[in-house]
Design a protein around this motif. Structure first.
Motif, PDB file in Angstrom:
ATOM      1  N   ASN A 292       0.902  -1.198   0.187  1.00  0.00           N
ATOM      2  CA  ASN A 292       0.020  -0.016  -0.007  1.00  0.00           C
ATOM      3  C   ASN A 292       1.023   1.119   0.137  1.00  0.00           C
ATOM      4  O   ASN A 292       0.381   2.240   0.232  1.00  0.00           O
ATOM      5  CB  ASN A 292      -0.941  -0.007   1.273  1.00  0.00           C
ATOM      6  N   LEU A 293       2.120   0.849  -0.501  1.00  0.00           N
ATOM      7  CA  LEU A 293       3.196   2.261  -0.596  1.00  0.00           C
ATOM      8  C   LEU A 293       3.662   2.316  -1.827  1.00  0.00           C
ATOM      9  O   LEU A 293       4.009   1.206  -2.525  1.00  0.00           O
ATOM     10  CB  LEU A 293       4.263   2.200   0.362  1.00  0.00           C
ATOM     11  N   GLU A 294       3.796   3.368  -2.689  1.00  0.00           N
ATOM     12  CA  GLU A 294       4.359   3.608  -3.895  1.00  0.00           C
ATOM     13  C   GLU A 294       5.311   5.022  -3.813  1.00  0.00           C
ATOM     14  O   GLU A 294       4.874   5.606  -3.193  1.00  0.00           O
ATOM     15  CB  GLU A 294       3.166   3.597  -4.858  1.00  0.00           C
ATOM     16  N   ASP A 295       6.331   4.852  -4.776  1.00  0.00           N
ATOM     17  CA  ASP A 295       7.121   5.981  -4.980  1.00  0.00           C
ATOM     18  C   ASP A 295       6.250   7.130  -5.520  1.00  0.00           C
ATOM     19  O   ASP A 295       5.382   7.155  -6.385  1.00  0.00           O
ATOM     20  CB  ASP A 295       8.177   5.401  -5.969  1.00  0.00           C
ATOM     21  N   ALA A 296       6.111   8.206  -4.755  1.00  0.00           N
ATOM     22  CA  ALA A 296       5.570   9.569  -5.046  1.00  0.00           C
ATOM     23  C   ALA A 296       6.086   9.945  -6.426  1.00  0.00           C
ATOM     24  O   ALA A 296       5.200  10.318  -7.125  1.00  0.00           O
ATOM     25  CB  ALA A 296       5.616  10.350  -3.933  1.00  0.00           C
ATOM     26  N   ALA A 297       7.212   9.652  -6.849  1.00  0.00           N
ATOM     27  CA  ALA A 297       7.659  10.197  -8.127  1.00  0.00           C
ATOM     28  C   ALA A 297       6.764   9.593  -9.291  1.00  0.00           C
ATOM     29  O   ALA A 297       6.816   9.869 -10.397  1.00  0.00           O
ATOM     30  CB  ALA A 297       9.078   9.949  -8.138  1.00  0.00           C
ATOM     31  N   LEU A 298       6.102   8.285  -8.944  1.00  0.00           N
ATOM     32  CA  LEU A 298       5.563   7.624 -10.173  1.00  0.00           C
ATOM     33  C   LEU A 298       3.784   7.910 -10.115  1.00  0.00           C
ATOM     34  O   LEU A 298       3.319   7.461 -10.684  1.00  0.00           O
ATOM     35  CB  LEU A 298       5.846   6.286  -9.898  1.00  0.00           C
ATOM     36  N   VAL A 299       3.496   8.691  -8.983  1.00  0.00           N
ATOM     37  CA  VAL A 299       1.982   8.858  -8.727  1.00  0.00           C
ATOM     38  C   VAL A 299       1.828  10.320  -9.188  1.00  0.00           C
ATOM     39  O   VAL A 299       2.247  10.958  -8.611  1.00  0.00           O
ATOM     40  CB  VAL A 299       1.805   8.513  -7.193  1.00  0.00           C
ATOM     41  N   GLU A 300       0.806  10.298 -10.206  1.00  0.00           N
ATOM     42  CA  GLU A 300       0.573  11.860 -10.726  1.00  0.00           C
ATOM     43  C   GLU A 300      -0.424  12.323  -9.564  1.00  0.00           C
ATOM     44  O   GLU A 300      -1.385  11.738  -9.138  1.00  0.00           O
ATOM     45  CB  GLU A 300      -0.202  11.531 -11.921  1.00  0.00           C
ATOM     46  N   ASP A 301      -0.145  13.743  -9.399  1.00  0.00           N
ATOM     47  CA  ASP A 301      -1.274  14.531  -8.384  1.00  0.00           C
ATOM     48  C   ASP A 301      -1.296  13.719  -6.902  1.00  0.00           C
ATOM     49  O   ASP A 301      -2.352  13.634  -6.383  1.00  0.00           O
ATOM     50  CB  ASP A 301      -2.458  14.924  -9.034  1.00  0.00           C
ATOM     51  N   ALA A 302      -0.097  13.197  -6.349  1.00  0.00           N
ATOM     52  CA  ALA A 302      -0.207  12.476  -5.179  1.00  0.00           C
ATOM     53  C   ALA A 302      -0.488  13.688  -4.180  1.00  0.00           C
ATOM     54  O   ALA A 302       0.230  14.465  -3.967  1.00  0.00           O
ATOM     55  CB  ALA A 302       0.927  11.824  -4.740  1.00  0.00           C
ATOM     56  N   PRO A 303      -1.456  13.469  -3.239  1.00  0.00           N
ATOM     57  CA  PRO A 303      -1.672  14.543  -2.138  1.00  0.00           C
ATOM     58  C   PRO A 303      -0.319  14.623  -1.250  1.00  0.00           C
ATOM     59  O   PRO A 303       0.074  13.711  -0.732  1.00  0.00           O
ATOM     60  CB  PRO A 303      -2.886  14.049  -1.679  1.00  0.00           C
ATOM     61  N   GLU A 304       0.000  15.726  -0.733  1.00  0.00           N
ATOM     62  CA  GLU A 304       0.841  16.107   0.271  1.00  0.00           C
ATOM     63  C   GLU A 304       0.635  15.280   1.508  1.00  0.00           C
ATOM     64  O   GLU A 304       1.444  14.918   2.248  1.00  0.00           O
ATOM     65  CB  GLU A 304       1.012  17.440   0.422  1.00  0.00           C
ATOM     66  N   ASP A 305      -0.744  15.116   2.004  1.00  0.00           N
ATOM     67  CA  ASP A 305      -1.129  14.714   3.297  1.00  0.00           C
ATOM     68  C   ASP A 305      -1.326  13.145   3.266  1.00  0.00           C
ATOM     69  O   ASP A 305      -1.965  12.472   4.160  1.00  0.00           O
ATOM     70  CB  ASP A 305      -2.543  15.158   3.546  1.00  0.00           C
ATOM     71  N   ALA A 306      -0.772  12.434   1.958  1.00  0.00           N
ATOM     72  CA  ALA A 306      -0.684  11.046   2.098  1.00  0.00           C
ATOM     73  C   ALA A 306       0.751  10.661   1.760  1.00  0.00           C
ATOM     74  O   ALA A 306       0.698   9.464   1.060  1.00  0.00           O
ATOM     75  CB  ALA A 306      -1.788  10.508   0.850  1.00  0.00           C
ATOM     76  N   ARG A 307       1.502  11.105   2.341  1.00  0.00           N
ATOM     77  CA  ARG A 307       2.989  10.738   2.016  1.00  0.00           C
ATOM     78  C   ARG A 307       3.775  10.617   3.201  1.00  0.00           C
ATOM     79  O   ARG A 307       3.495  11.453   4.442  1.00  0.00           O
ATOM     80  CB  ARG A 307       3.872  11.889   1.192  1.00  0.00           C
ATOM     81  N   LEU A 308       4.693   9.350   3.068  1.00  0.00           N
ATOM     82  CA  LEU A 308       5.749   9.270   4.221  1.00  0.00           C
ATOM     83  C   LEU A 308       7.104   9.669   3.637  1.00  0.00           C
ATOM     84  O   LEU A 308       7.352   9.330   2.706  1.00  0.00           O
ATOM     85  CB  LEU A 308       5.497   8.020   4.674  1.00  0.00           C
ATOM     86  N   ARG A 309       7.741  10.520   4.338  1.00  0.00           N
ATOM     87  CA  ARG A 309       9.120  11.041   4.025  1.00  0.00           C
ATOM     88  C   ARG A 309      10.321  10.371   4.598  1.00  0.00           C
ATOM     89  O   ARG A 309      10.026  10.331   6.051  1.00  0.00           O
ATOM     90  CB  ARG A 309       9.066  12.367   3.991  1.00  0.00           C
ATOM     91  N   GLY A 310      11.124   9.820   4.034  1.00  0.00           N
ATOM     92  CA  GLY A 310      12.234   9.066   4.905  1.00  0.00           C
ATOM     93  C   GLY A 310      13.595   9.100   4.108  1.00  0.00           C
ATOM     94  O   GLY A 310      13.631   9.427   3.069  1.00  0.00           O
ATOM     95  N   ARG A 311      14.306   8.209   4.268  1.00  0.00           N
ATOM     96  CA  ARG A 311      15.733   8.054   3.836  1.00  0.00           C
ATOM     97  C   ARG A 311      15.745   6.700   3.355  1.00  0.00           C
ATOM     98  O   ARG A 311      15.618   5.752   4.337  1.00  0.00           O
ATOM     99  CB  ARG A 311      16.924   8.471   4.447  1.00  0.00           C
ATOM    100  N   VAL A 312      16.374   6.238   2.286  1.00  0.00           N
ATOM    101  CA  VAL A 312      16.464   4.998   1.822  1.00  0.00           C
ATOM    102  C   VAL A 312      17.735   4.225   2.525  1.00  0.00           C
ATOM    103  O   VAL A 312      18.768   4.861   2.304  1.00  0.00           O
ATOM    104  CB  VAL A 312      16.490   4.835   0.167  1.00  0.00           C
ATOM    105  N   ASP A 313      17.404   2.889   3.118  1.00  0.00           N
ATOM    106  CA  ASP A 313      18.313   2.323   3.838  1.00  0.00           C
ATOM    107  C   ASP A 313      18.870   1.153   2.932  1.00  0.00           C
ATOM    108  O   ASP A 313      20.053   0.880   2.831  1.00  0.00           O
ATOM    109  CB  ASP A 313      17.885   1.846   4.976  1.00  0.00           C
ATOM    110  N   LEU A 314      18.090   0.621   2.147  1.00  0.00           N
ATOM    111  CA  LEU A 314      18.469  -0.544   1.135  1.00  0.00           C
ATOM    112  C   LEU A 314      17.160  -0.747   0.148  1.00  0.00           C
ATOM    113  O   LEU A 314      16.201  -0.409   0.467  1.00  0.00           O
ATOM    114  CB  LEU A 314      18.295  -1.771   2.050  1.00  0.00           C
ATOM    115  N   THR A 315      17.804  -1.074  -1.002  1.00  0.00           N
ATOM    116  CA  THR A 315      16.617  -1.398  -2.209  1.00  0.00           C
ATOM    117  C   THR A 315      17.129  -2.858  -2.624  1.00  0.00           C
ATOM    118  O   THR A 315      18.259  -3.412  -2.503  1.00  0.00           O
ATOM    119  CB  THR A 315      16.946  -0.571  -3.175  1.00  0.00           C
ATOM    120  N   GLU A 316      15.938  -3.681  -2.893  1.00  0.00           N
ATOM    121  CA  GLU A 316      16.322  -4.895  -3.225  1.00  0.00           C
ATOM    122  C   GLU A 316      15.389  -5.032  -4.689  1.00  0.00           C
ATOM    123  O   GLU A 316      14.112  -4.953  -4.565  1.00  0.00           O
ATOM    124  CB  GLU A 316      15.711  -6.065  -2.500  1.00  0.00           C
ATOM    125  N   ALA A 317      16.068  -5.282  -5.947  1.00  0.00           N
ATOM    126  CA  ALA A 317      15.347  -5.281  -7.175  1.00  0.00           C
ATOM    127  C   ALA A 317      15.249  -6.537  -7.311  1.00  0.00           C
ATOM    128  O   ALA A 317      15.752  -7.684  -7.423  1.00  0.00           O
ATOM    129  CB  ALA A 317      16.237  -4.805  -8.296  1.00  0.00           C
TER     130      ALA A 317
END
Length: 404
Positions: A292-317
């Motif tokens: 239920n989380l998606e990269d805000a950069a890929l969501v058009e018109d994502a509302p500001e009050d529906a975002r969690l902001r943080g720092r990436v620790d690790l990615t797994e492709a």
């Protein structure tokens, strides 16, 4: 075929340990019931009581319309499949499958018919003359299944039957067992520690914790509406993200504040969870599933009050998705439930910290990178809420009454 009914069944050991405590559960005729929970939760003990391998300390256990508390295992008309296969190494596949029937002195022609029928069902016809050592792990497990099938029992009992198989084979045999149970229509109780197995195989799933049933429901119901924090945290892979937040009313809606994070609860969810009103101005535990989380950069018109902001620790492709581990400024949920869930996977809970480690399933197009800032859009219609003291899920007054 038969129903299996636990009526306030308990297993108490001499030292006072209640391995199973007041278990009441009805398993319907032809149903595939999965018992799931952490190691030591009592699921295998419950299964062994059905098999007659553990004495029942309290309560009544019925198979069909017969109380079996004091019925010897051989007279219970059940078949058990173990994780160890338990095959005789000096016997052929045919002889292993036929063994139980020969002990019961079933006529030779009937044995031959049943063995070949089971072998055809399980794809073992070409292996009937081989010894177990010449078979793969998956084939050995099928032989163990065949030995159970030919007995035509009232119920199958399966104790972690796939735990010795590698991941790919486990998926294949899991599908085979589910198909086989559906074709045969035999009442089945299946014990596993793997909640993915539980979710994909069971008609209903019974989640256990410390000998006590927590919730019994179809898999999707467990996923969508966990009765408490323990079930919510146990069901789902990766696990549900959990953090503390203050629930406040703003501009007629409900808003969650956690550290420097601020989320507006979707109106439709706030209306469906009307007991949230009682928590205004109080702390709640918020659950967000990784999907239920998606990269805000890929969501058009994502509302500001529906975002969690943080720092990436690790990615797994993973090809089809990008698993992103990131940290947000919010106090993590720290309860006895959370500690037990962490312990079960060999982790420890970080206490007295103001940051929460999160996991998200992002679209593979995401450009999230380790060490960089990230904004994750939350589907605020899919949030979960739990009472921080009791761990109970916060739903509607109507649902609360139904659960009581």
């Amino acid at each position: 075929m038969a129903e299996v009914t636990f009526d306030q069944v308990s297993k108490v050991y001499p030292d006072g340990t209640r391995a199973v405590d007041g278990m009441t559960l009805g398993i319907e005729d032809e149903e595939f019931m999965v018992l799931v929970g952490p190691s030591g939760c009592g699921k295998t003990t419950a299964l062994r009581m059905v098999a007659g391998l553990e004495e029942i300390s309290e309560g009544v256990l019925e198979i069909g319309d017969r109380v079996v508390n004091h019925v010897p295992p051989k007279d219970r008309d059940i078949a058990m499949v173990f994780q160890s296969y338990a095959l005789y190494p000096h016997l052929t596949v045919y002889e292993n499958i036929a063994f139980g029937l020969r002990v019961k002195k079933v006529p030779k022609a009937e044995i031959d018919r049943r063995v070949h029928e089971a072998a055809h069902t399980l794809g073992l016809e070409e292996f009937l003359d081989r010894k177990p050592r010449a078979l793969s792990g998956g084939q050995r497990q099928r032989v163990a299944m065949g030995r159970a099938i030919v007995r035509q029992p009232q119920a199958f009992l399966m104790d972690e039957p796939l735990s010795n198989l590698d991941a790919k084979l486990r998926v294949q045999v899991r599908a085979e067992i589910a198909r086989l149970q559906n074709d045969l229509g035999v009442t089945t109780i299946y014990v596993t520690h793997d909640q993915v197995e539980a979710m994909t195989m069971g008609d209903r799933v019974a989640v256990m914790r410390k000998g006590v049933l927590q919730q019994v429901a179809p898999p999707q119901e467990l996923y969508d509406n966990p009765v408490n924090l323990f079930v919510g945290g146990f069901i789902g892979s990766p696990a549900m993200n959990l953090f503390e937040a203050t629930l406040e009313r703003s501009d007629g809606g409900l808003v969650l504040t956690a550290g420097d994070q601020r989320l507006t609860v979707a109106d439709e969810l706030a209306q469906a969870r009307d007991r949230l009103r009682a928590y205004e101005g109080r702390t709640v535990i918020v659950g967000v599933r990784p999907e239920n989380l998606e990269d805000a950069a890929l969501v058009e018109d994502a509302p500001e009050d529906a975002r969690l902001r943080g720092r990436v620790d690790l990615t797994e492709a993973l090809g089809s998705e990008l698993m992103v581990h990131f940290t947000i400024e919010a106090k993590p949920a720290v309860t006895e439930d959370v500690r037990e869930l962490a312990q079960d996977v060999g982790e420890t809970v970080k206490e007295d910290v103001s940051e929460t480690e999160m996991v998200a399933r992002f679209d593979p197009r995401s450009r999230a990178r380790q060490g960089e800032a990230v904004e994750a859009v939350v589907d605020t219609r899919s949030l979960h809420f739990f009472d921080p003291e009791s761990g109970a899920g916060i739903y509607s007054d109507e649902r609360k009454g139904a659960q009581a």
